[in-house]
Design a protein around this motif. Structure first.
Motif, PDB file in Angstrom:
ATOM      1  N   TRP A 196       2.244   1.755  -3.232  1.00 59.29           N
ATOM      2  CA  TRP A 196       1.489   2.089  -4.165  1.00 59.29           C
ATOM      3  C   TRP A 196       0.747   3.624  -4.071  1.00 59.29           C
ATOM      4  CZ3 TRP A 196      -3.768   3.747  -3.194  1.00 59.29           C
ATOM      5  CH2 TRP A 196      -4.082   4.368  -4.399  1.00 59.29           C
ATOM      6  N   PHE A 197       1.129   3.997  -2.623  1.00 59.55           N
ATOM      7  CA  PHE A 197       0.304   5.595  -2.474  1.00 59.55           C
ATOM      8  C   PHE A 197       1.420   6.923  -2.858  1.00 59.55           C
ATOM      9  CE2 PHE A 197      -1.730   8.655  -0.112  1.00 59.55           C
ATOM     10  CZ  PHE A 197      -1.069   9.432  -0.100  1.00 59.55           C
ATOM     11  N   LYS A 222       0.754   6.506  -7.520  1.00 59.47           N
ATOM     12  CA  LYS A 222      -0.858   7.796  -6.235  1.00 59.47           C
ATOM     13  C   LYS A 222      -0.312   8.690  -6.359  1.00 59.47           C
ATOM     14  CE  LYS A 222      -5.286   7.046  -5.994  1.00 59.47           C
ATOM     15  NZ  LYS A 222      -5.600   8.688  -5.326  1.00 59.47           N
ATOM     16  N   ASN A 223       0.750   9.471  -5.952  1.00 55.42           N
ATOM     17  CA  ASN A 223       1.778  10.729  -5.526  1.00 55.42           C
ATOM     18  C   ASN A 223       2.729  10.388  -5.726  1.00 55.42           C
ATOM     19  OD1 ASN A 223      -1.573  11.168  -4.716  1.00 55.42           O
ATOM     20  ND2 ASN A 223      -0.801  10.423  -2.759  1.00 55.42           N
ATOM     21  N   TYR A 243       0.881  -1.512   0.090  1.00 56.55           N
ATOM     22  CA  TYR A 243      -0.043  -0.613  -0.268  1.00 56.55           C
ATOM     23  C   TYR A 243       0.902   0.872  -0.071  1.00 56.55           C
ATOM     24  CZ  TYR A 243      -3.015   3.810   1.085  1.00 56.55           C
ATOM     25  OH  TYR A 243      -4.020   4.314   1.407  1.00 56.55           O
TER      26      TYR A 243
END
Lengths: 173, 630, 102
Positions: free
Chosen positions: B527-528, B532-533, B524
């Motif tokens: 991924w974050f 994502k960012n 996670y």
């Protein structure tokens, strides 16, 4: 005898010194001839009349004349005069003078270490010299003969002038 | 049947000889036949020997085959002989089988290279040397294999030697492992002095009798052998060579620097476990070094942008886990992790190589992206490998092996909460950098397009290894979970059981949950922050603190800088002082003196007659003086 | 007749030899150098005669004859060489014939 010897010795030495210091070649040679004659007198005083005569005839007469011939042929006299004056500075002869002095001192050491002996004035006749020469030293005579012949041939060959133009029989067509 | 086990190291060596002498004349079709075929044949014999070994185990649980006596010097008579037991079988299986798959892969990967024959020659020599290492029955023969793999590592890292950076990396690898090899040689000398033999079986029997437990001599022997293991397995402080060794081709990185050579240290410690058990200090050192290394390398891996360097630091970190396991006395857990790690790390390297090859030698992850659609097979196999690396719960083999190690870090007699915390945090970091790598490379927008797709011979080994990464763990399930102990039972005649400090039956489930959770949380976070960012990480990197931290991490936490200033610079400074070679001065001095004398003498020939006459006179004076006065 | 001490005679020979030596080493004209060599030869011959006279044997005089013959041959060959040298180099300066230098 002694006084005669001393005077003659003095003359010989003075003439030799003059001979080596003259700039003009002919002057030097003439001084040398004087030196030789003085030495001939000393030889006579020492009981060698034959040799004294030989000295004058061969040495002063032949060899020195040969020198004069060459000097005159090459026209030496005028040239060396100017050069030699520059070359007579002490810097040139001081080295040889020192060397000669050292050698002379060594020789005196050798000579003086012998006991003092007086020379007799009796003469050694040419007859004795001749007998000794041709019995004891016969080999030396032969060798000297060969050497003289070699000298003749050598002198002739060395001073030969190469001809630029060949004899017509030797030319290659 | 077992009398043929000598063929296992011999056939790859034969392949090496054929390729060295006649490689020039063989066509591009015959060369891989020889190169891959030899390792394939060796793995076939391994399987037959393994079946034979398992179906009727020999007496004393090992099989010895002595070929001939190597030398006989003053009573010291090592032999060329092989010792074949369960531990050997585990290693030989991995080496030949994974090696075979990697050879198949490289038959296509290196096909366009001009030095095709040379590559396979070196790879075969490496496999032969490594097999010699694990099958040797005495430490001298093992040292032969040890040096052989070091040589092949040098040759293969610097395979493309025309780039000087590759040659420098090869030299660095050789020199750093040399430091370890010297320590190991000193350890061997110590053992010879005390036991008068280097036969492993004899040493392991004599050692507990002759040396008391905890005695300093046992500690010294164990620590010196540990030094050798540190060099080859790239642990702290000798880990600096492995990231630079990525200059070699990807199959080389997969074979040598993931699956086999770097595990030689693990084998050494496991084989000499009796010596290590005699010295608690040595065991503690092994565990602590393992823990420190796995954290250090994990942090360094987060900051890398070259995909192979991430994997290199990952290898260092995972071998740290194996060392931790060995230090805790959990011998079979360490070997189990070795086997599983060989599967998924080879898979990851081969996959990375396929990506690099397809993108025409692009190694920067940030220039890749969105390859999920363009290279599907590679993506799925890579994902399987990454899952195993990050120890995703239940479905990957990595979970089972890593979970075992974490459990024993807490509950073993030699374990401590500190070691467990380090391992736990390391697992967390592992998951982060692994999936960072996956997200950046395979997800997002395509930045570089695929030039040519990989062929069959690249894809098949990847699929096989991916399958093994998933199902391989099922041979050793933990106690409360099915309690399958095929692997540890297999190794139990050779390696002792781990001694548990305190019984913690219930807490075991708790720990498994923790381990599983870290894997998922790591995914996670990756991924974050990187999918994502990505701007958060970018801002952090460009801040001043971030820049220095990033620089520190990306350079392997400053070890290179330290070694450069502590060792390399003084050495080059001293070498510079001796640039004109003081010893050489003696010889050139004689020559120069003679020349000087010649010059001064030749000045005496002035051609001037008066000078020569002066010389004569001086000689005359001196001679006269000598005659008169001497 | 009064006698002459050997020492004085020998010293005379030594002095003449030394003078000749100075001449050889310091003259620059090759002919005059050869002339100084003649002085040295003469001095050596004088020493031989003195020795022969001291021992009252003819050997000294024989030796002087040999020296004389040798000096004659040497002078003739030497002068021939000097003539050739003059024809080649057009000078009689010994400093100019240093082609054997080095």
């Amino acid at each position: 005898m002694m006084i005669l010897f001393l005077i003659t010795a003095f003359v010989a030495i003075a003439a030799s010194i003059l001979a080596i210091t003259r700039t003009n070649a002919v002057h030097a040679l003439l001084n040398l001839i004087v030196s030789f004659i003085a030495i001939a007198i000393i030889l006579f005083l020492l009981g060698a009349p034959f040799i004294a005569a030989l000295e004058v005839v061969v040495y002063a007469g032949a060899i020195m004349v040969l020198f004069i011939f060459v000097i005159m042929m090459l026209n030496v006299g005028a040239e060396t005069e100017e050069k030699k004056s520059k070359w007579l500075s002490p810097k040139i002869w001081i080295g040889p003078a020192i060397l000669s002095l050292v050698l002379f001192l060594e020789l005196t050491y050798v000579v003086l270490s012998e006991s003092e002996i007086l020379l007799q004035s009796s003469q050694i006749t040419p007859k004795e010299v001749g007998i000794s020469l041709f019995t004891q030293y016969i080999l030396g005579i032969e060798l000297v003969a060969i050497m003289l012949m070699a000298g003749i041939i050598g002198a002739y060959h060395i001073s030969r002038v190469k001809r630029k133009v060949k004899h017509r029989f030797l030319k290659e067509e | 049947m077992m009398n043929f086990i000598w063929l296992i190291p011999f056939i790859p060596f034969l392949g090496f000889l054929v390729l060295v002498f006649w490689g020039k004349y063989l066509s591009k079709r015959t060369i891989p036949l020889v190169g891959v075929g030899s390792v394939g044949f060796a793995s076939l014999i391994t399987i037959l020997a393994g079946i034979n070994f398992l179906s009727n185990p020999p007496a004393n649980d090992f099989f010895e085959l002595k070929l001939w006596t190597w030398m006989n010097v003053g009573g010291f008579a090592p032999s060329i002989g092989f010792h074949f037991d369960a531990l050997t079988l585990a290693f030989v299986f991995v080496i030949t089988f994974v090696g075979f798959l990697i050879h198949v892969y490289s038959a296509e990967y290196m096909h366009d290279d001009d030095d095709y024959a040379r590559f396979f020659a070196y790879m075969n020599l490496f496999v032969s040397a490594m097999l010699m290492l694990v099958m040797a029955d005495n430490l001298v023969l093992m040292y032969l294999g040890w040096e052989g793999v070091g040589l092949c590592s040098f040759l293969l890292i610097g395979f493309w030697y025309k780039e000087s950076a590759n040659a420098a990396a090869a030299r660095k690898a050789f020199i750093v492992t040399r430091v370890g090899d010297t320590a190991m040689a000193l350890g061997l000398f110590l053992l010879i002095i005390h036991f008068n033999t280097l036969d492993i079986h004899e040493i392991l029997q004599k050692a507990p009798v002759q040396w008391a437990e905890g005695s300093s001599i046992a500690t010294w022997a164990a620590l010196l052998l540990l030094g050798g293991a540190l060099g080859k397995s790239a642990q702290v402080p000798l880990q600096t060579w492995l990231p630079d060794a990525m200059a070699g081709p990807s199959p080389v990185s997969a074979l040598i620097h993931a699956a086999t050579m770097v595990t030689a240290g693990v084998y050494l410690i496991a084989r000499n476990h009796v010596l290590f058990e005699l010295s608690p200090i040595a065991m503690e050192t092994v565990a602590i070094i393992g823990a420190v290394t796995l954290l250090l390398a994990g942090f360094a891996a987060i900051a890398q942008y070259d995909i192979k360097r991430v994997l290199a630091y990952s290898t260092i970190s995972q071998i740290g886990y194996m060392f931790l396991a060995l230090g805790l006395g959990a011998w079979s857990a360490g070997i189990f992790h070795f086997m599983i790690h060989a599967f998924f790390k080879a898979l990851l390297f081969l996959g990375a190589g396929a990506v690099i090859h397809a993108l025409h030698n692009e190694q920067n992850m940030f220039k890749m992206g969105g390859l999920k659609k363009e290279l599907p097979v590679i993506f799925w196999t890579f994902l399987a490998g990454s899952g195993a690396l990050a120890a995703l719960p239940l479905i990957t083999a990595g979970f089972y092996s890593k979970d075992q190690i974490l459990w024993f870090a807490w509950s073993s007699e030699k374990g401590s909460p500190l070691l467990w915390a380090a391992a736990f945090f390391g697992a967390f970091v592992t998951s982060i950098y692994t999936f960072r790598m996956v997200f950046i490379t395979f997800f997002g927008n395509v930045k570089t397009h695929v030039h040519h797709s990989p062929g069959k011979m690249i894809k098949i080994p990847l699929i096989v290894l991916a399958t093994l990464s998933i199902v391989g763990g099922f041979i050793e399930l933990p106690h409360n979970f099915g309690h399958i102990t095929i692997f540890s039972d297999f190794l139990s005649p050779v390696l002792p059981e781990v001694v548990l400090g305190h019984e913690g039956g219930n807490t075991e489930l708790l720990f498994q949950l923790f381990t599983g959770a870290t894997g998922l949380v790591g995914i996670y976070i990756a991924w974050f922050f990187w999918f994502k960012n990505p701007s958060i990480v970018y801002n952090l990197k460009t801040s001043s603190f971030g820049k220095s931290l990033h620089g520190y991490l990306i350079n392997g936490l400053g070890f290179d800088w330290l070694y450069d200033h502590a060792f390399v610079r003084p050495f080059t400074w001293i070498s510079n002082i001796n640039k004109n070679d003081a010893i050489d001065l003696l010889y050139t001095g004689i020559a120069n003196g003679a020349q000087g004398l010649n010059k001064s003498f030749s000045r005496m020939q002035t051609g001037n007659i008066r000078w020569y006459a002066t010389g004569i006179v001086i000689g005359l004076i001196i001679t006269l003086a000598m005659v008169l006065f001497l | 007749m009064s006698q002459i001490p050997v020492h004085y005679a020998m010293l005379l020979a030594a002095i003449l030899f030394a003078i000749g030596l100075i001449g050889v080493l310091s003259r620059r004209n090759i002919i005059l150098m050869l002339m100084s060599v003649e002085i040295m030869l003469n001095a050596a011959g004088l020493a031989f005669i003195i020795a022969g006279s001291r021992w009252l044997q003819p050997d000294g005089q024989v030796m002087f004859i040999f020296i004389l013959a040798m000096a004659a041959a040497e002078v003739s060959v030497g002068l021939a060489l000097i003539v050739q040298m003059y024809q080649q180099h057009k000078t009689l300066d010994v400093n100019s014939i240093n082609k054997m230098k080095g």
